[in-house]
Design an enzyme around this catalytic site. Structure first.
Site, PDB file in Angstrom:
ATOM      1  N   GLU A  47      -5.046   3.640 -10.647  1.00 15.39           N
ATOM      2  CA  GLU A  47      -5.751   2.302 -10.563  1.00 15.39           C
ATOM      3  C   GLU A  47      -6.742   2.223 -11.131  1.00 15.39           C
ATOM      4  OE1 GLU A  47      -6.166   2.993  -5.965  1.00 15.39           O
ATOM      5  OE2 GLU A  47      -5.991   0.860  -6.154  1.00 15.39           O
TER       6      GLU A  47
ATOM      7  N   CYS B 162       0.805  -1.255   0.030  1.00 19.97           N
ATOM      8  CA  CYS B 162       0.048  -0.132   0.002  1.00 19.97           C
ATOM      9  C   CYS B 162       0.807   1.212   0.011  1.00 19.97           C
ATOM     10  CB  CYS B 162      -0.961  -0.171   1.168  1.00 19.97           C
ATOM     11  SG  CYS B 162      -1.989   1.565   1.387  1.00 19.97           S
TER      12      CYS B 162
HETATM   13  N1  ARG Z   1      -6.649  -1.481  -7.431  1.00 18.26           N
HETATM   14  C1  ARG Z   1      -7.849  -1.971  -6.790  1.00 18.26           C
HETATM   15  C2  ARG Z   1      -8.965  -1.450  -7.781  1.00 18.26           C
HETATM   16  O1  ARG Z   1      -8.660  -0.998  -8.585  1.00 18.26           O
HETATM   17  C3  ARG Z   1      -8.119  -1.050  -5.442  1.00 18.26           C
HETATM   18  C4  ARG Z   1      -7.215  -1.593  -4.259  1.00 18.26           C
HETATM   19  C5  ARG Z   1      -7.226  -0.568  -3.104  1.00 18.26           C
HETATM   20  N2  ARG Z   1      -6.982   0.468  -3.366  1.00 18.26           N
HETATM   21  C6  ARG Z   1      -7.097   1.814  -2.731  1.00 18.26           C
HETATM   22  N3  ARG Z   1      -6.793   2.892  -3.071  1.00 18.26           N
HETATM   23  N4  ARG Z   1      -7.382   1.638  -1.315  1.00 18.26           N
HETATM   24  O2  ARG Z   1     -10.256  -1.661  -7.328  1.00 18.26           O
END
Ligand code: ARG
Length: 369
Positions: free
Chosen positions: A235, A67
């Site tokens: 992400e 993280c």
């Molecule tokens: N990478 C994952 C997604 O796109 C989420 C993982 C947790 N990410 C976070 N910013 N807490 O759904």
């Protein structure tokens, strides 16, 4: 309970309680250690006090090697809901989690810890279905199949963003629960300079809530302890919507933006990727929804490292997860090195995909039967 299991619970409990008392200046460590030792000797296990659980959850976040958002660990809010073990009651509190974490768009880091003997099979509370015809999120194909086998009927016209029901398992029984539209906050994407972009009808949900990682604190394991923070734009824009194995939207973005897609060397993919990131940041900002960007979060991570070092704690990390998938060498994490030690506790543990584990019933939590 076997003697060695009991001994290892006590060893972990002792290490955790020492750290907890030291970090929070909590007095009366020895009295607490005596109580816990006696409780373990008598019942084979023990109960954490609420304040211990809360701090332990924060430590688990702080220890999460993958993280990059860990600067914020002290700000985690933990809801101690260990008295709940019934799926319907848990589902009601999961909906409440979504609303509390949403916090009017000013997303707040939140964890809800439930009682023993139950688990959420979905890996996140909000997931989009993935269908055999290629529509939706291909990453969720196995989960979608599992939910269909459990009796879920997809919409008559399957779409790219059909929110999956939640499968909650207790005593070997799986039950499905349906989120409603108000539970699932989403942001639709537009581009600040390209009006055609909005025509792609891209969107994503605002809240990532991880629901398949048991929390391990003080030798105890909490199978059902979903937690959420907020997204980094990469992400969504550099992985979920961009990966060829996910929504694979770069060709469509390039077309909408009039890029020359005939030659790879025009770098149309890279340009589309960048513009998709611009659009996601812009759209969350316009919608007033909290979202990190890779520059800020990387700088914050370096600050987190420095702060941890000042308190004398080692920082674990997995570089391949911490590094931004967009412009990695522009962030300070690029030149840094990290080590990871799987044995660090408290921690979030990795579980088998729920739909696999579910076939043979849930892994029984040894401490709560
Ligand atoms: N990478 C994952 C997604 O796109 C989420 C993982 C947790 N990410 C976070 N910013 N807490 O759904």
């Amino acid at each position: 309970m076997p003697q060695d299991t009991q001994a290892s619970v006590w060893a972990e409990a002792r290490a955790f309680l020492r750290a907890y008392h030291a970090e929070t200046n909590m007095p009366n460590l020895n009295a607490r250690l005596r109580d816990v030792e006696a409780e373990i000797a008598e019942c084979g296990s023990y109960q954490l006090l609420s304040a211990e659980l809360v701090h332990g959850a924060k430590m688990a976040w702080r220890n999460s090697a993958r993280c990059v958002g860990r600067l914020h660990w002290p700000a985690l809010t933990v809801r101690d809901l260990r008295h709940l073990r019934e799926p319907a009651a848990i589902f009601a509190e999961l909906r409440r989690h979504l609303h509390l974490a949403w916090n009017g768009g000013q997303l707040q880091p939140l964890m809800s810890v439930f009682g023993p003997g139950v688990q959420i099979i979905n890996d996140q509370l909000i997931r989009y279905a993935g269908y055999a015809n290629g529509s939706g999120d291909p990453q969720n194909r196995a989960l979608t199949d599992f939910l269909c086998a459990q009796g879920w009927t997809p919409p008559a016209e399957p779409g790219p963003y059909d929110v999956l029901p939640l499968a909650i398992e207790a005593s070997g029984q799986v039950q499905l629960y349906h989120l409603v539209r108000e539970d699932v906050r989403e942001v639709s994407f537009s581009h600040p300079e390209s009006p055609a972009f909005a025509g792609l009808n891209l969107k994503w949900h605002a809240l990532p809530v991880i629901s398949d990682m048991p929390l391990s604190v003080g030798g105890l394991q909490f199978e059902c302890a979903p937690f959420s923070g907020w997204y980094v734009q990469t992400e969504i824009a550099a992985r979920n919507l961009a990966d060829a194995e996910r929504y694979d939207q770069l060709p469509a973005v390039a077309r909408a933006m009039g890029l020359d897609t005939r030659r790879e060397r025009s770098l149309w993919r890279d340009r589309a990727l960048l513009e998709l990131n611009v659009a996601v940041l812009h759209s969350f900002d316009v919608a007033g929804v909290r979202l990190a960007d890779h520059h800020r979060v990387s700088r914050q991570f370096v600050r987190f490292e420095a702060r941890e070092r000042r308190t004398g704690r080692a920082v674990q990390g997995r570089w391949s997860w911490l590094i931004s998938p967009l412009s990695p060498a522009l962030t300070p994490i690029w030149q840094r090195h990290y080590q990871e030690d799987a044995a660090v506790r408290p921690a979030f543990l990795k579980r088998l995909p729920g739909w696999e584990g579910a076939k043979g019933g849930p892994a029984k939590c040894p401490f709560h039967g």
